[in-house]
Write an enzyme that holds these catalytic residues in place. Structure first.
Site, short mmCIF file in Angstrom:
data_model
loop_
_atom_site.label_atom_id
_atom_site.label_comp_id
_atom_site.label_asym_id
_atom_site.label_seq_id
_atom_site.Cartn_x
_atom_site.Cartn_y
_atom_site.Cartn_z
N GLY A 87 0.83 -1.20 0.00
CA GLY A 87 0.00 0.00 0.00
C GLY A 87 0.86 1.24 0.00
O GLY A 87 2.08 1.17 0.15
N PRO A 88 0.23 2.40 -0.17
CA PRO A 88 0.98 3.66 -0.20
C PRO A 88 1.62 3.97 1.15
O PRO A 88 1.24 3.40 2.17
CB PRO A 88 -0.08 4.69 -0.56
CG PRO A 88 -1.39 4.06 -0.22
CD PRO A 88 -1.22 2.59 -0.34
N PRO A 89 2.62 4.89 1.18
CA PRO A 89 3.29 5.22 2.44
C PRO A 89 2.34 5.95 3.39
O PRO A 89 1.40 6.61 2.96
CB PRO A 89 4.42 6.17 2.01
CG PRO A 89 4.49 6.10 0.54
CD PRO A 89 3.18 5.63 0.03
N GLY A 90 2.64 5.82 4.67
CA GLY A 90 1.92 6.59 5.67
C GLY A 90 0.57 6.04 6.06
O GLY A 90 -0.21 6.72 6.73
N LYS B 182 -7.93 5.43 -6.76
CA LYS B 182 -8.37 6.40 -7.78
C LYS B 182 -9.71 7.04 -7.41
O LYS B 182 -9.90 8.25 -7.52
CB LYS B 182 -8.47 5.71 -9.15
CG LYS B 182 -7.12 5.35 -9.74
CD LYS B 182 -7.27 4.55 -11.02
CE LYS B 182 -5.90 4.17 -11.61
NZ LYS B 182 -6.02 3.34 -12.80
N SER C 93 -4.03 2.92 -18.12
CA SER C 93 -5.34 3.31 -17.58
C SER C 93 -5.82 4.69 -18.04
O SER C 93 -6.96 5.06 -17.80
CB SER C 93 -5.33 3.27 -16.04
OG SER C 93 -4.43 4.22 -15.55
N LYS D 270 1.45 0.54 7.73
CA LYS D 270 1.79 -0.88 7.49
C LYS D 270 2.75 -1.39 8.57
O LYS D 270 2.56 -2.47 9.12
CB LYS D 270 2.44 -1.04 6.10
CG LYS D 270 1.54 -0.70 4.94
CD LYS D 270 2.20 -0.97 3.60
CE LYS D 270 3.41 -0.11 3.35
NZ LYS D 270 3.12 1.33 3.26
N THR D 271 3.79 -0.60 8.86
CA THR D 271 4.80 -1.03 9.84
C THR D 271 4.21 -1.06 11.24
O THR D 271 4.41 -2.02 12.00
CB THR D 271 6.01 -0.08 9.78
OG1 THR D 271 6.44 0.01 8.42
CG2 THR D 271 7.14 -0.58 10.64
#
Length: 800
Positions: A383-386, A750, A707, A389-390
């Site tokens: 997934g995107p940062p921030g 999106k 896309s 996940k961690t």
């Protein structure tokens, strides 16, 4: 009374007394002393006196001392008899044997302790006929016993020789007997005395010795003595054999002990500090639970270390290797928390949303609870940062009560970092995996492999290939580390990898991972996260924990929409930190704050809006369409601008840092429009007379992917027909030459990006409807989504 073999002066003042009298038989003195009919009796407790034999006797009983003194003053003769039972202290008449030996007191010595020692020599055998007196000592009438005369017999000579030989052998085998005894034995010529001398020194019982004394026939006495000597020899041989064997074993033990003590002393002289280290290691090893292979390797290593001096270069290598072995947890596991309700509560408290991940962790826990043991899954959060996940990994560790460890793989370019270096290299270390397990002191932690997509792969090495063994549930139960040189079980470790872009992970590695997609947050989710986690954290960080003020949802929404454009919440966290710093300053100066922070206050603190939705209104002109893009930081909005110029040759120009796939999409759109020009009311000749230029702003940002196909097509159609694209409309989808619309990925990001940007309508492929249904419908409330199958439908909806 005690007796001992007399081989010389027992005390310094005692004159030398040979063990054998000069005439070898006390009975054959020239001036033979007459033997009276009545004699004082001297009972002996533990010996038998034979004729001719000299014995030192310690006299202890009062009766005996008086008898000896009286006899010594008179004719120096006493009758020596043995006790039937040596344990009787004060013998009576019945305790004495009938047959004894007449003895002459050769010497009487008064001892310093009050005792008396006498040296007596046996003369003749006698028989007690009658006890005449019991006080003050025993007196008895006696009759002298003569030996039966010996006829000329060759057998007797052989017997005597045999007795000599047997006695010599026994002396040789008995370590307590002095070597002089064998010399004396050889020099005895009188056969009768030889028999008496050997009988006296025989290691037999009192009863057997008394039996010898009582035999009248000298030949019969010799026969009995020979039998006893044979028994004695066998016993001596056996004893000698056992003694030698025991002595050899003791000698070896003593030798080993002595050498070890010497070695220890030498080591201490050279540098004894390692003795304590080695002992400490051994002590730790005794308490360790580990496999047999590890135990054997450790034992060898410790023995090697003991032989090494601390100053040698290899010492530290061996020491560090053993230290690692002791520090690794091997078979130490933490106990899992199987309370699913509690685990869900912990996960919900730590992170808002992310239902799919939480569901997967609870499923894993449920199986563990039912089965008790299973191979841990290898999860990968993409997934995107921030978006957390961690931190989610840490939350999972708390939920199942396991230790947590994070391994950062970003920029790793050497597989030795994973698998360890060979310990022969200077500065060699175990790999990051084993180092992390050593740090956690548990063989079943939750291990976060952070940024697995950023692992390097160049001429210096390929760590992602080394990770294949770590992350394969079929192989990692015997993971081999080059430094440890042993197999280690990683099958109980719960590995969680995190990545931003799945495309950068090697296919073989990706195949081993259970991918869980974590998409960005909707505005509603971000508001909840800000209220639950970010605001309390920033208030505490800026010293405003106990100061009460409110920030409404509407104000938080303004911060999110006007000052951030991201999938995660890192930038939002920074903006909230800016607000808190300003409030902290205000509070420090005025010592009070407004009870509610308004939108106007936010504008004063953060400045004018960094992002605005007005751009989508002003950009409404023919040839401009809005596309939706996926980036590794989440969804984004893309403008596609098209313009035509006269006096051209039908050339197509593309600018805006586009990738090959995107350029091909533009060419496909152009070709489709040329082929279907009349259908859409476009003059076919326009394609040969006008040049077409497609530009996608933010030229510094690379763009690629299929896309934007329908967006490019719509922008071109708008430019050629002069019709404007409907305002607040975005689209995403791939096109084919036949005008079909194909599905694309990253739909949640999106759609959320369109919602963030304030768009009201989206066109996408009908096959993407399933992706939209996964999004919480409350997050996309007010957003109309149109599903299409071909380009005709797209142009009908898009062009006003």
């Amino acid at each position: 009374m005690n007796h001992k073999m007399f081989l010389g002066g027992a005390e310094e003042e005692m004159e030398f007394m040979p063990i054998i009298p000069l005439n070898e038989d006390g009975s054959e003195n020239n001036d033979e002393q007459p033997i009276p009919a009545e004699l004082p009796l001297l009972p002996l407790r533990n010996t038998v006196l034979f004729p001719g034999v000299v014995l030192p006797i310690t006299v202890g009983r009062d009766k005996s001392i008086k008898a000896v003194n009286d006899a010594y003053k008179a004719d120096k003769l006493v009758g020596v008899v043995s006790q039937r039972d040596s344990n009787v202290e004060e013998p009576t008449v019945s305790d004495l044997v009938d047959i004894g030996t007449i003895a002459k007191i050769v010497k009487l010595i008064k001892m310093p302790d009050g005792g008396t020692t006498i040296i007596i020599q046996g003369k003749k055998r006698f028989k007690t006929e009658e006890i005449t007196s019991e006080e003050p000592y025993f007196k008895a009438k006696i009759s002298v016993l003569e030996d039966e005369p010996l006829t000329d017999d060759g057998d007797f000579g052989a017997m005597v020789g045999s007795i000599k030989e047997l006695a010599a052998q026994i002396i040789h085998l008995s370590p307590n007997m002095p070597s002089e005894a064998s010399i004396i034995l050889k020099n005895i010529e009188n056969p009768s005395f030889l028999i008496h001398f050997v009988s006296s020194n025989l290691n037999s019982t009192l009863i057997e010795k008394q039996r010898l004394l009582e035999i009248n026939n000298i030949k019969a006495r010799a026969e009995v003595l020979m039998n006893l000597l044979h028994t004695e020899l066998q016993y001596a041989e056996l004893k000698n054999k056992v003694t030698n064997k025991t002595r050899a074993e003791l000698d070896k033990q003593q030798k080993d002990y002595f050498l070890q003590q010497q070695m220890k002393a030498i080591k201490e002289e050279l540098g004894g500090e390692n003795v304590a280290e080695v002992n400490e290691m051994r002590k730790k090893a005794e308490e360790k639970k580990w496999p047999v292979a590890a135990k054997e390797m450790f034992s060898k290593g410790v023995e090697k270390l003991e032989r090494m001096h601390p100053s040698t270069p290899d010492y530290s290598i061996v020491y560090n290797h053993l230290d690692l072995m002791l520090d690794l947890p091997w078979d130490d596991y933490t106990k899992d928390q199987y309370d699913l309700k509690k685990a869900k509560k912990v996960l919900d408290n730590d992170h808002y949303g992310m239902e799919k991940v939480k569901e997967r962790i609870l499923e894993y826990l449920a199986v563990l609870k039912l089965k008790g043991d299973m191979k841990s899954p290898i999860l990968c959060f993409v997934g995107p940062p921030g978006i957390g996940k961690t931190s989610l990994g840490k939350s999972i560790a708390n939920a199942i009560a396991r230790k947590y460890v994070r391994v950062s793989l970003g920029g790793l370019h050497d597989e030795s970092e994973i698998r360890g270096h060979r310990k022969t290299y200077i500065g060699a270390m175990p790999g990051r995996i084993l180092q992390s397990i050593r740090k956690t002191k548990s063989s079943n932690p939750v291990m976060i492999l952070d940024e697995i997509d950023k692992v390097g792969n160049d001429f210096r090495g390929d760590p992602s290939s080394a990770l294949l063994e770590v992350l394969d549930p079929e192989q990692n139960n015997n993971f081999y580390d080059n430094y440890l040189e042993l197999e280690y079980d990683l099958s109980k470790v719960l590995f969680i990898a995190t990545a931003n872009n799945l495309q950068n992970i090697a296919p073989a590695l990706r195949d081993r991972l259970e991918i869980i997609d974590l998409s960005g947050y909707a505005i509603e989710e971000k508001i909840e996260i800000a209220k639950r986690h970010l605001l309390p954290k920033q208030k505490e960080a800026h010293g405003l924990k106990n100061v009460s003020f409110k920030i409404s949802d509407a104000v938080l929404e303004k911060v999110i929409t006007d000052y951030t454009r991201e999938s995660g919440v890192r930038d939002l966290d920074r903006q909230l930190a800016s607000i808190m710093r300003n409030l902290a300053k205000q509070y420090a100066v005025k010592e009070k704050l407004k009870p509610t922070i308004s939108a106007g206050d936010v504008t004063k603190i953060l400045g004018k809006s960094r992002f605005s939705n007005e751009i989508y209104k002003t950009a409404n002109m023919a040839g401009v369409a809005v596309g939706l893009a996926w980036t590794y930081v989440g969804g984004d909005i893309l403008f596609i601008e098209t313009t035509t110029s006269d006096n051209g040759k039908g050339e197509l120009k593309l600018t805006g840092n586009l990738g090959n796939v995107m350029k091909e999409s533009a060419t496909t759109a152009m070709t489709y429009l040329q082929a279907n020009a009349k259908k859409y009311g476009i003059d076919p000749e326009i394609f040969t007379k006008k040049n077409v230029h497609i530009h996608i702003p933010e030229g510094a940002t690379p763009k690629d992917g299929p896309s934007a196909g329908i967006t490019l097509m719509t922008a071109l159609a708008s430019s050629f027909t002069g019709k404007r694209v409907k305002p607040y409309l975005a689209m995403t989808g791939e096109i084919t030459l036949r005008g079909q619309v194909l599905p694309v990925g990253g739909i949640k990001e999106k759609v959320l990006a369109a919602k963030r940007a304030g768009l009201k309508e989206i066109i996408m492929c009908s096959l993407n409807e399933k992706d939209v249904q996964e999004i919480d419908q409350s997050f996309i409330k007010g957003l109309k989504i149109n599903y299409v199958k071909n380009m005709q439908q797209v142009l009908d909806m898009a062009l006003a």
